[in-house]
Design a protein around this motif. Structure first.
Motif, short mmCIF file in Angstrom:
data_model
loop_
_atom_site.label_atom_id
_atom_site.label_comp_id
_atom_site.label_asym_id
_atom_site.label_seq_id
_atom_site.Cartn_x
_atom_site.Cartn_y
_atom_site.Cartn_z
N ALA A 271 0.83 -1.21 0.00
CA ALA A 271 0.00 0.00 0.00
C ALA A 271 0.86 1.26 0.00
CB ALA A 271 -0.92 0.00 1.21
N ILE B 82 2.35 1.86 -3.44
CA ILE B 82 1.36 2.38 -4.39
C ILE B 82 1.12 3.85 -4.12
CG2 ILE B 82 -1.07 2.26 -5.08
CD1 ILE B 82 -0.81 -0.83 -4.61
N ALA B 83 0.99 4.19 -2.82
CA ALA B 83 0.75 5.59 -2.46
C ALA B 83 1.92 6.48 -2.88
CB ALA B 83 0.52 5.70 -0.95
N THR C 201 -0.69 6.57 -8.27
CA THR C 201 -1.85 7.27 -7.73
C THR C 201 -2.86 6.22 -7.32
OG1 THR C 201 -2.62 7.39 -10.00
CG2 THR C 201 -1.55 9.35 -9.10
N ARG C 202 -3.96 6.65 -6.70
CA ARG C 202 -4.92 5.68 -6.20
C ARG C 202 -5.55 4.90 -7.35
NH1 ARG C 202 -9.85 4.95 -3.57
NH2 ARG C 202 -10.83 6.59 -4.79
N GLU C 203 -5.87 5.64 -8.43
CA GLU C 203 -6.54 4.98 -9.55
C GLU C 203 -5.87 5.29 -10.89
OE1 GLU C 203 -10.67 6.20 -9.01
OE2 GLU C 203 -11.01 4.34 -7.89
N TYR D 238 -2.82 8.64 -14.62
CA TYR D 238 -2.70 8.36 -13.19
C TYR D 238 -3.40 9.46 -12.41
CZ TYR D 238 0.57 4.78 -14.59
OH TYR D 238 1.13 3.67 -15.17
N ASP E 151 -6.16 10.45 -8.73
CA ASP E 151 -6.68 10.00 -7.45
C ASP E 151 -8.17 9.68 -7.54
OD1 ASP E 151 -4.40 9.88 -5.93
OD2 ASP E 151 -4.38 12.06 -5.68
N ASP E 152 -8.86 10.26 -8.52
CA ASP E 152 -10.27 9.94 -8.70
C ASP E 152 -10.53 9.62 -10.16
OD1 ASP E 152 -13.00 9.87 -9.02
OD2 ASP E 152 -13.37 11.36 -7.45
N ARG F 64 -8.14 0.37 -9.97
CA ARG F 64 -7.25 0.72 -8.87
C ARG F 64 -5.80 0.58 -9.33
NH1 ARG F 64 -9.51 0.15 -3.62
NH2 ARG F 64 -7.42 0.73 -2.95
N SER F 65 -4.92 1.39 -8.76
CA SER F 65 -3.49 1.21 -9.01
C SER F 65 -3.03 -0.10 -8.37
CB SER F 65 -2.71 2.35 -8.36
OG SER F 65 -2.12 3.16 -9.31
#
Lengths: 247, 317
Positions: free
Chosen positions: B230, B233-234, B238-240, B275, B277-278, B300-301
């Motif tokens: 996690a 990835i962070a 990015t998140r997504e 890349y 976050d939303d 998701r990433s």
């Protein structure tokens, strides 16, 4: 070394059948011809009695070659079992020791069987002839340890290298080491080559055990050469095992 | 990384390994690696082929002396205490090296004997591990008759004959079908639950996400990144991710417009990766900007994105 178990029966047949065939063909077939000319050059022994100790030594050398070459190389390169073994507390040196012990044991068993066949054919010499067994094992292993070292050194060209060793090492050594005729029959130029052959030292010792005829200092010299060769090769083999398996 | 009161199992500082290859050239396989692995952890080495993972594993397994740096395993130095350390390790090599002439049970029994246990103990251990490997029906079969997945399970079971403190697994599931991989993951997860420290190399991202608490990404003999899946990835993605696919030839026109819509845009021959976050918001912006892809996917990433960002997309070997 349970690995060897499946081959036990075929090994047994080979160990008894091989010598019987050689003795029949060379001893009784060719021997009849040779004996007709008198056996003075053979120290008075019949031809079959002359070659019997050498056949025993040559057979041990053959087995040592196959166990130390392809069988050992396979455990390093093809099956890779030795990598698994040395991932445990077993060190490469201990693995090398185990190879020498296993192959020597296997050679001893084969040599005992060969000796029994010679006894049956009445060509095993006197009681001291039983010493042919340790002599054959020693002379085969004096070569074997060097082939073990070779197996731990070579990589891709194994088949080529082992065939070269066989054709230009083992086979000529078997033919020209006083196995089938005394080296005095050789032209003097190539006679020193026979002195270099570990098998010649083994043959001389084994023949002395069966038929006698060597002075004590020559026995000591032959033994010293074989022991030195064995010890040096053993040290090199242990070193090569470590370089290969833990580098 | 080491928490208070947690025992350090493996500690490497500036670890290096160089080989002299034929022709006199020196290859620097590992160029300075720092890692700490604690008891009970599942630790992963990720990286493309040739990154130095297996070489590092062999040094940890005490079957390859280090060229430089410090290395301590179970509080001991492999250079002087290799035998004692190997006594407490379980090793699963990249290539199976079982004895194919022996049966499943004999392989386990003989291997246990290498650790010096008495015969009765080895027999009992072999019986127990035949069960663990789910090979009860095949216990008396020769190894050469087993499938690849069965051989792999046996190799892992064999590595457990000495109840090791640390299990080293070099690409444990490479070459296996999905069923066999899931069975193996299940076995490894059970081991981890029972307190065995796992150290594994892999280039399967899903495997790393499934099994590893913490991992390092290696590239070119160095550590490129370190953290939990996690965290990585962070930090590196990015998140997504929004994946846009275009009809051949139309992608180039959309590239400039898309570049303004996300923090990072990666241009691949057949698609654009945005890349963000939303993902849904970005996809809406894509549509609003008049970009008309053939297909669009919001996902998701994953560690795979991290991996490819850190080690590049070009083939390395």
């Amino acid at each position: 070394m349970r690995q060897w178990r499946p081959y036990f029966v075929s090994g047994l047949v080979e160990a008894v059948g091989g010598p019987a065939l050689y003795l029949l063909a060379l001893g009784l077939g060719m021997g009849t011809l040779v004996n007709r000319n008198g056996s003075a050059a053979l120290g008075g022994a019949s031809y079959v009695a002359y070659i019997a100790p050498a056949l025993l030594c040559a057979a041990a050398l053959q087995i040592a070659f196959s166990e130390c070459s392809f069988a050992t190389f396979g455990r390093i390169k093809w099956r890779r079992t030795l990598w698994g073994i040395t991932a445990t507390p077993i060190t490469p040196e201990i693995a090398a020791d185990a190879h020498v012990m296993f192959i020597s044991t296997r050679l001893t068993l084969s040599a005992v069987l060969y000796y029994l066949v010679l006894l049956v054919f009445g060509v095993a010499g006197g009681p001291a002839g039983v010493l042919m067994i340790p002599i054959a094992v020693l002379s085969a292993m004096a070569v074997g340890v060097w082939i073990l070292a070779l197996s731990a050194t070579i990589d891709d060209d194994a088949a080529v290298v082992f065939n070269l060793v066989m054709r230009f090492g083992i086979v000529p050594a078997t033919l020209f080491s006083a196995s089938f005729f005394p080296i005095e029959q050789l032209p003097w130029v190539i006679r020193p080559l026979a002195w270099l052959s570990p098998l010649w030292h083994g043959n001389e010792l084994a023949r002395d055990a069966a038929l006698g005829g060597l002075s004590a200092w020559r026995v000591a010299l032959h033994l010293a050469v074989l022991l030195a060769l064995f010890v040096a090769g053993f040290v090199v083999a242990r070193h090569r095992f470590r370089s290969r398996l833990a580098s | 990384m080491t928490a208070e009161g947690v025992e350090t199992i493996i500690a490497a500082r500036g670890l290096t390994k160089s080989f002299r290859v034929k022709g006199g050239e020196t290859v620097h396989a590992v160029r300075g690696v720092d890692v700490t692995v604690c008891r009970g952890e599942a630790f992963g080495f990720l990286g493309p082929n040739g990154a130095g993972k297996s070489t590092t594993m062999r040094m940890v397994a005490c079957t390859s002396p280090r060229t430089g740096g410090e290395l301590t395993i179970l509080g001991r130095d492999p250079d002087t205490d290799g035998v004692a350390i190997r006594d407490r390790l379980g090793v699963v090599p990249q290539q199976d090296n079982l004895d194919e002439d022996l049966t499943v049970r004999e392989n386990l029994y003989i291997y246990a004997r290498y650790f010096g246990y008495p015969r009765a103990y080895c027999r009992a251990k072999a019986a127990e591990l035949v069960e663990f490997a789910q090979l009860t029906d095949k216990a008396e079969a020769r190894v050469s008759q087993l499938s690849g997945g069965m051989q792999r399970r046996l190799t892992i079971a064999r590595a457990l004959v000495n109840d090791p403190d640390v299990l080293l697994l070099d690409e444990p599931t490479t070459g296996l079908d999905p069923q066999a991989r899931h069975v193996l993951w299940d076995r490894l997860f059970r081991l981890k639950q029972s307190g065995v420290t796992l150290v594994l190399t892999t280039h399967y991202m899903d495997e790393a996400e499934q099994l590893c608490d913490r991992l390092v990404v290696m590239d070119g003999g160095l550590i490129a990144a370190e953290g939990s899946p996690a965290e990585l990835i962070a930090q590196y993605s990015t998140r997504e991710v929004v994946e846009l696919r275009f009809t051949p030839g139309e992608q180039a026109a959309a590239e400039d417009a898309a570049a303004a819509l996300a923090a990072r845009v990666e241009v691949l021959p057949d698609r654009l990766l945005l890349y963000t976050d939303d993902g849904d918001e970005t996809l809406a912006a894509v549509t609003a900007a008049g970009i008309a892809p053939l297909s669009a996917l919001v996902r998701r990433s994953t560690l795979e994105d991290v991996f490819l960002r850190l080690t590049g997309r070009s083939l390395v070997d």
